[in-house]
Write an enzyme that holds these catalytic residues in place. Structure first.
Site, PDB file in Angstrom:
ATOM      1  N   MET A 318       0.826  -1.309  -0.055  1.00 18.69           N
ATOM      2  CA  MET A 318      -0.127   0.001  -0.049  1.00 18.69           C
ATOM      3  C   MET A 318       0.854   1.244   0.034  1.00 18.69           C
ATOM      4  O   MET A 318       0.598   2.044  -0.776  1.00 18.69           O
ATOM      5  CB  MET A 318      -0.883   0.052   1.195  1.00 18.69           C
ATOM      6  CG  MET A 318      -1.949  -1.178   1.174  1.00 18.69           C
ATOM      7  SD  MET A 318      -3.024  -1.195  -0.372  1.00 18.69           S
ATOM      8  CE  MET A 318      -3.737   0.317  -0.118  1.00 18.69           C
ATOM      9  N   ASP A 337      11.101   3.364   4.774  1.00 16.74           N
ATOM     10  CA  ASP A 337      10.775   1.715   5.023  1.00 16.74           C
ATOM     11  C   ASP A 337      11.885   1.501   5.920  1.00 16.74           C
ATOM     12  O   ASP A 337      13.026   2.060   5.823  1.00 16.74           O
ATOM     13  CB  ASP A 337      10.321   0.978   3.926  1.00 16.74           C
ATOM     14  CG  ASP A 337       9.708  -0.345   4.393  1.00 16.74           C
ATOM     15  OD1 ASP A 337       8.488  -0.444   4.060  1.00 16.74           O
ATOM     16  OD2 ASP A 337      10.391  -1.261   4.923  1.00 16.74           O
ATOM     17  N   GLU A 392       0.057  -3.778  10.128  1.00 18.70           N
ATOM     18  CA  GLU A 392      -1.373  -3.715  11.035  1.00 18.70           C
ATOM     19  C   GLU A 392      -0.900  -4.113  12.376  1.00 18.70           C
ATOM     20  O   GLU A 392      -1.375  -5.233  12.734  1.00 18.70           O
ATOM     21  CB  GLU A 392      -2.244  -4.380  10.321  1.00 18.70           C
ATOM     22  CG  GLU A 392      -3.659  -4.343  10.866  1.00 18.70           C
ATOM     23  CD  GLU A 392      -4.215  -2.679  10.228  1.00 18.70           C
ATOM     24  OE1 GLU A 392      -3.308  -1.935   9.684  1.00 18.70           O
ATOM     25  OE2 GLU A 392      -5.499  -2.671  10.073  1.00 18.70           O
ATOM     26  N   LYS A 397       2.405   1.073  15.466  1.00 14.37           N
ATOM     27  CA  LYS A 397       1.978   2.317  14.784  1.00 14.37           C
ATOM     28  C   LYS A 397       1.902   3.248  16.006  1.00 14.37           C
ATOM     29  O   LYS A 397       2.212   4.776  15.747  1.00 14.37           O
ATOM     30  CB  LYS A 397       0.299   2.070  14.205  1.00 14.37           C
ATOM     31  CG  LYS A 397       0.166   1.365  13.140  1.00 14.37           C
ATOM     32  CD  LYS A 397      -0.990   1.341  12.399  1.00 14.37           C
ATOM     33  CE  LYS A 397      -1.089  -0.098  11.393  1.00 14.37           C
ATOM     34  NZ  LYS A 397      -0.997   0.749  10.020  1.00 14.37           N
ATOM     35  N   SER A 419      -6.629  -0.530   8.048  1.00 10.90           N
ATOM     36  CA  SER A 419      -7.992  -0.904   7.762  1.00 10.90           C
ATOM     37  C   SER A 419      -8.773  -1.395   8.817  1.00 10.90           C
ATOM     38  O   SER A 419     -10.001  -1.769   8.592  1.00 10.90           O
ATOM     39  CB  SER A 419      -7.747  -1.917   6.692  1.00 10.90           C
ATOM     40  OG  SER A 419      -6.791  -2.947   6.786  1.00 10.90           O
ATOM     41  N   HIS A 440      -7.887   5.998   4.128  1.00  6.27           N
ATOM     42  CA  HIS A 440      -7.960   4.539   4.017  1.00  6.27           C
ATOM     43  C   HIS A 440      -8.139   4.213   2.041  1.00  6.27           C
ATOM     44  O   HIS A 440      -9.191   4.360   1.805  1.00  6.27           O
ATOM     45  CB  HIS A 440      -9.098   3.908   4.371  1.00  6.27           C
ATOM     46  CG  HIS A 440      -8.953   2.138   4.423  1.00  6.27           C
ATOM     47  ND1 HIS A 440     -10.414   1.533   4.087  1.00  6.27           N
ATOM     48  CD2 HIS A 440      -7.993   1.310   4.599  1.00  6.27           C
ATOM     49  CE1 HIS A 440      -9.799   0.122   3.940  1.00  6.27           C
ATOM     50  NE2 HIS A 440      -8.702   0.109   4.276  1.00  6.27           N
ATOM     51  N   ASN A 443      -6.605  -1.277  -2.465  1.00  8.04           N
ATOM     52  CA  ASN A 443      -5.812  -2.033  -3.314  1.00  8.04           C
ATOM     53  C   ASN A 443      -6.588  -2.675  -4.705  1.00  8.04           C
ATOM     54  O   ASN A 443      -7.578  -3.101  -4.397  1.00  8.04           O
ATOM     55  CB  ASN A 443      -5.233  -2.991  -2.485  1.00  8.04           C
ATOM     56  CG  ASN A 443      -4.073  -3.974  -3.197  1.00  8.04           C
ATOM     57  OD1 ASN A 443      -3.564  -3.276  -4.258  1.00  8.04           O
ATOM     58  ND2 ASN A 443      -3.668  -5.198  -2.601  1.00  8.04           N
ATOM     59  N   ASN A 490     -15.091  -2.256   3.335  1.00  6.85           N
ATOM     60  CA  ASN A 490     -14.735  -3.544   4.218  1.00  6.85           C
ATOM     61  C   ASN A 490     -15.971  -4.329   4.680  1.00  6.85           C
ATOM     62  O   ASN A 490     -16.104  -5.532   4.733  1.00  6.85           O
ATOM     63  CB  ASN A 490     -13.559  -3.790   4.754  1.00  6.85           C
ATOM     64  CG  ASN A 490     -12.421  -3.482   3.685  1.00  6.85           C
ATOM     65  OD1 ASN A 490     -12.415  -3.696   2.554  1.00  6.85           O
ATOM     66  ND2 ASN A 490     -11.058  -3.164   4.217  1.00  6.85           N
TER      67      ASN A 490
HETATM   68  P1  NAI Z   1       3.092  -4.629   3.667  1.00  8.28           P
HETATM   69  O1  NAI Z   1       3.446  -5.795   4.746  1.00  8.28           O
HETATM   70  O2  NAI Z   1       3.194  -4.946   2.361  1.00  8.28           O
HETATM   71  O3  NAI Z   1       3.984  -3.362   4.165  1.00  8.28           O
HETATM   72  C1  NAI Z   1       4.229  -2.979   5.478  1.00  8.28           C
HETATM   73  C2  NAI Z   1       5.752  -2.302   5.276  1.00  8.28           C
HETATM   74  O4  NAI Z   1       5.883  -1.416   6.486  1.00  8.28           O
HETATM   75  C3  NAI Z   1       6.795  -3.209   5.105  1.00  8.28           C
HETATM   76  O5  NAI Z   1       7.662  -3.129   4.039  1.00  8.28           O
HETATM   77  C4  NAI Z   1       7.785  -3.068   6.422  1.00  8.28           C
HETATM   78  O6  NAI Z   1       8.808  -3.267   6.243  1.00  8.28           O
HETATM   79  C5  NAI Z   1       7.210  -1.693   6.810  1.00  8.28           C
HETATM   80  N1  NAI Z   1       7.407  -1.269   8.155  1.00  8.28           N
HETATM   81  C6  NAI Z   1       6.879  -1.751   9.203  1.00  8.28           C
HETATM   82  N2  NAI Z   1       7.416  -1.117  10.262  1.00  8.28           N
HETATM   83  C7  NAI Z   1       7.899   0.144   9.999  1.00  8.28           C
HETATM   84  C8  NAI Z   1       8.610   1.082  10.545  1.00  8.28           C
HETATM   85  N3  NAI Z   1       8.452   1.198  11.797  1.00  8.28           N
HETATM   86  N4  NAI Z   1       8.868   2.076   9.854  1.00  8.28           N
HETATM   87  C9  NAI Z   1       9.192   1.952   8.540  1.00  8.28           C
HETATM   88  N5  NAI Z   1       8.462   0.940   7.625  1.00  8.28           N
HETATM   89  C10 NAI Z   1       7.958   0.241   8.490  1.00  8.28           C
HETATM   90  O7  NAI Z   1       1.584  -4.211   4.301  1.00  8.28           O
HETATM   91  P2  NAI Z   1       0.449  -3.561   3.402  1.00  8.28           P
HETATM   92  O8  NAI Z   1      -0.585  -4.480   2.879  1.00  8.28           O
HETATM   93  O9  NAI Z   1       1.113  -2.367   2.568  1.00  8.28           O
HETATM   94  O10 NAI Z   1      -0.474  -2.635   4.693  1.00  8.28           O
HETATM   95  C11 NAI Z   1      -0.036  -1.626   5.050  1.00  8.28           C
HETATM   96  C12 NAI Z   1      -1.130  -1.014   5.831  1.00  8.28           C
HETATM   97  O11 NAI Z   1      -2.238  -0.507   5.036  1.00  8.28           O
HETATM   98  C13 NAI Z   1      -1.692  -1.638   6.923  1.00  8.28           C
HETATM   99  O12 NAI Z   1      -2.141  -0.820   8.007  1.00  8.28           O
HETATM  100  C14 NAI Z   1      -3.000  -2.358   6.063  1.00  8.28           C
HETATM  101  O13 NAI Z   1      -4.033  -2.762   7.218  1.00  8.28           O
HETATM  102  C15 NAI Z   1      -3.293  -1.266   5.507  1.00  8.28           C
HETATM  103  N6  NAI Z   1      -4.210  -1.679   4.271  1.00  8.28           N
HETATM  104  C16 NAI Z   1      -3.780  -2.502   3.507  1.00  8.28           C
HETATM  105  C17 NAI Z   1      -4.527  -2.977   2.321  1.00  8.28           C
HETATM  106  C18 NAI Z   1      -4.174  -4.384   1.422  1.00  8.28           C
HETATM  107  O14 NAI Z   1      -4.894  -4.666   0.556  1.00  8.28           O
HETATM  108  N7  NAI Z   1      -2.821  -4.687   1.614  1.00  8.28           N
HETATM  109  C19 NAI Z   1      -5.775  -2.206   1.977  1.00  8.28           C
HETATM  110  C20 NAI Z   1      -5.977  -0.955   2.907  1.00  8.28           C
HETATM  111  C21 NAI Z   1      -5.103  -0.888   3.941  1.00  8.28           C
END
Ligand code: NAI
Length: 673
Positions: A318, A337, A392, A397, A419, A440, A443, A490
């Protein structure tokens, strides 16, 4: 004809070489649209021109927003009946016919939008010139509103560029750039702005033979070939849209097939057909959706917040894509990241997106320059908006936002893309909890138009407006929602997906379940959707929602995830996948249960009722808009609440009562019914 009139919407100027220039400048409006008054005045102007007999006429716009964006859609909602619609369309056709029959050559000089009725006006001119500018767009997008061109477009376009190209434009509603329009022959020339005067004058003086299609593209319109080609077009169209859902494109084919050899009759039949369509359910619902979309854009105009620098934390699925999208929209973006590899992958994906969308190497380079990797988070201190998209986890967070609040500018907007975590759980750690809002995204970010702007119990209302303004700034539609489990989209989607999984566990073939949903008008069936989203993600959301709101998570979903069957990404879910495409049996031999569609759709609608009762979203209209743009819910049905109203509330509730008796408590009608 004695004294000269003054006009409210048009300006007439006498140019050199006895050329009359007509400038459209619709009063009290930022854009030119063809309302009744504009067309009536054009008629009066034409009468003057018939009397004055200039050597040529140029029709152009005095507005920077473009030539003409189309007919006045608001007027479609005030029509009393088909006769009223027919009269309106015939009147405009008559004026355009008068323009076409003028004694002297005419040129439409086009810059910016030239769509729908605007394009039809241009088609009634003898020549057309488009200014080669990225904003110039020509097209006939009427099918997107459930109608088709009605001011002579279906009659004039095929002889100009040939039926195959004309039908493609009218059936898809897509628009053309100036250069593309010149290539297919919609316009005579595409010229740089500095040459527009000389190009127009030259055409009027030299009067070349007007453009007309020749060769095989002309032959296909002859009587015997038309039914053949029309049949091919219908078969191609049927793969994309069902006639019972979207009758307009089918009506375009029929008009051409039956009447193309007699333009006069075709003109009248065009009016009959468009008047019938405009009063039909599909057009009325799509027109409503158009205005709902305008309302959502309006939500983005309440605040003058404008971000220049955005910092995104979390470069995964995301965060990486949100950062890429923002940079494409012209913002300076820093992407943070913990991992270099993750950022590298995100930048690689961004490059792919820019190649597809921006095409031009310089534009791609500029967008790439605006997207900068930032492992240390230096961008935080300079950003106007900080979007968090790390994994998440509440503690992670919370920890992150404490650090962010200490470093960020005091007036920077703080947003989370969570989410499922209540906003209050994150904002509680901030010195000023009112600063946090949710943004929000869905994807895939580059495809999904909706962004839910989440209001926590303590969020500052002005910042919600700022979040909406930002959403609009990046070309997305904002929907304010209350922080509550699953927010709006959702939450409503999940019971529908779960019901589909239950049906599948009961032995109904997946392909029948999906067929029932697409027949209803969903863009993709729920089983294929679950496979596409990923069954692990579905399970995660389903578990959170069932903890918060009750309800069972189907055992089948758990066992499939445990077995590593995650859907498309693992090559197998409910379907097996080959090169990313599901392998679906064409015939299952089993008849579907009678209540198949009701079981899925009524769970959807029942959850929508619950969201309204709890105030997750402000009103029924915004709910419909959010669900259409967030899930693709059958747009021609105008959204779940509009569907409910059309079917009759009492009737649907009775059907739910019946399902509750048959299948259990999950169908209990919400108190709001
Ligand atoms: P993901 O696991 O693909 O990416 C998360 C990234 O955050 C990872 O690359 C990780 O290295 C990085 N990270 C973790 N802690 C960190 C920190 N302290 N500082 C810097 N980087 C850090 O997860 P995704 O799917 O992108 O989800 C991210 C957020 O978006 C979550 O809160 C999720 O609930 C929300 N979301 C996800 C959707 C989806 O379809 N995947 C849709 C809408 C919201």
């Amino acid at each position: 004809m004695g004294e000269k009139k003054s006009y409210q919407h048009w300006r007439k100027e006498q140019g050199r070489d006895e050329i009359a220039w007509l400038y459209l400048d619709r009063a009290e409006s930022k854009t030119n649209i063809l309302c009744r008054a504009v067309i009536e005045e054009l008629d009066e102007l034409l009468e003057e021109l018939e009397y004055d007999k200039p050597a040529g006429v140029v029709i152009t716009s005095a507005k920077s927003s473009g030539f003409i964006a189309g007919a006045d859609i608001g007027e479609f909602t005030t029509l009393k009946d088909q006769d009223d619609g027919f009269a309106l369309v015939r009147r405009a056709q008559g004026v355009f016919d008068r323009l076409e029959a003028l004694h002297c050559p005419t040129v439409a000089l086009i810059q910016g939008f030239c769509l729908g009725g605007g394009m039809e006006l241009a088609l009634a001119c003898r020549y057309r010139i488009a200014i080669d500018d990225p904003k110039t767009k020509l097209g006939l997008p009427e099918v997107k509103l459930g109608i088709h061109p009605g001011f002579g477009g279906t009659v004039r376009l095929p002889p100009l560029i040939g039926a195959p190209a004309a039908m493609d434009l009218m059936l898809t509603g897509r628009s053309l750039s100036a250069k593309a329009a010149a290539k297919v022959g919609v316009v005579d020339h595409a010229v740089p702005e500095r040459h527009k005067l000389s190009a127009a004058t030259q055409l009027l003086q030299q009067q070349p033979t007007p453009q007309k299609v020749k060769g095989w593209k002309a032959w296909v319109s002859y009587g015997l070939l038309r039914p053949l080609l029309a049949g091919m077009m219908r078969r191609k169209l049927a793969k994309k849209a069902r006639q019972e859902h979207y009758p307009a494109p089918y009506a375009v084919i029929e008009l051409w097939e039956k009447y193309a050899s007699d333009p006069k009759v075709m003109m009248k039949e065009e009016a009959v057909s468009v008047a019938r369509l405009v009063m039909g359910d599909t057009a009325q619902n799509l027109i409503r959706v158009f205005f709902l979309q305008e309302r959502m854009k309006g939500l983005g105009s309440k605040s003058d917040f404008k971000a220049e620098r955005v910092h995104v934390i979390g470069g995964g699925v995301m965060g990486g894509d949100i950062a890429a999208w923002c940079a494409m929209q012209g913002l300076q973006v820093t992407l943070q990241d913990r991992s270099h590899e993750v950022i590298g992958r995100a930048i690689g994906r961004a490059h792919g997106l820019y190649k597809k969308k921006l095409k031009h190497p310089l534009k791609i380079r500029d967008a790439m320059d605006r997207l900068r990797p930032d492992i240390e988070g230096r961008g935080i201190a300079e950003a106007d908006l900080i979007i968090e998209a790390i994994f998440e986890n509440v503690e992670a967070k919370q920890q992150l936002f404490k650090e962010v609040e200490a470093k960020a500018k005091p007036d920077a907007l703080l947003a989370t893309n969570t989410s499922s975590i209540p906003l209050e759980a994150i904002s509680g750690v901030l010195d000023d909890p009112s600063r946090l809002i949710g943004l929000h995204f869905f994807n895939p970010v580059a495809q999904m138009q909706l962004v839910e702007v989440v209001r926590g119990a303590e969020s500052n209302e002005a910042l919600i407006d700022a979040g909406c303004a930002f959403t609009k700034q990046i070309g997305r539609l904002p929907l304010p929602v209350k922080s509550s489990p699953g927010f709006l989209v959702n939450r409503i989607l999940m019971p529908y997906l779960i019901e589909a999984v239950i049906l599948e566990s009961e032995g109904v073939p997946a392909v029948l379940i999906d067929q029932a949903a697409t027949k209803f008008g969903m863009p993709m069936g729920p089983i294929e959707l679950a496979d596409t989203v990923g069954l692990d993600i579905c399970l995660h959301v389903a578990e959170i929602l069932s903890q918060e709101l009750g309800g069972e998570v189907p055992e089948k979903l758990r066992s499939m995830v445990a077995a590593g069957q995650l859907g498309r990404k693992s090559g197998e879910g409910f379907y097996k996948y080959k090169k990313g495409k599901p392998l679906k049996p064409s015939d299952t031999g089993t008849p579907p249960p009678d209540d198949l569609t009701d079981r899925m759709i009524l769970r959807f609608v029942n959850e929508a009722m619950a969201c309204l009762r709890e105030g997750v979203v402000e009103d029924e209209d915004l709910l419909d808009a959010g669900i259409i743009f967030g899930t693709g819910f059958a747009p021609f049905r105008g959204g779940p609440m509009n569907y409910t109203a059309k079917c009759g509330r009492d009737q649907l509730k009775q059907r739910l009562d019946h399902l509750q008796q048959e299948h259990g408590e999950r169908f209990t009608p919400d108190a709001r019914w």
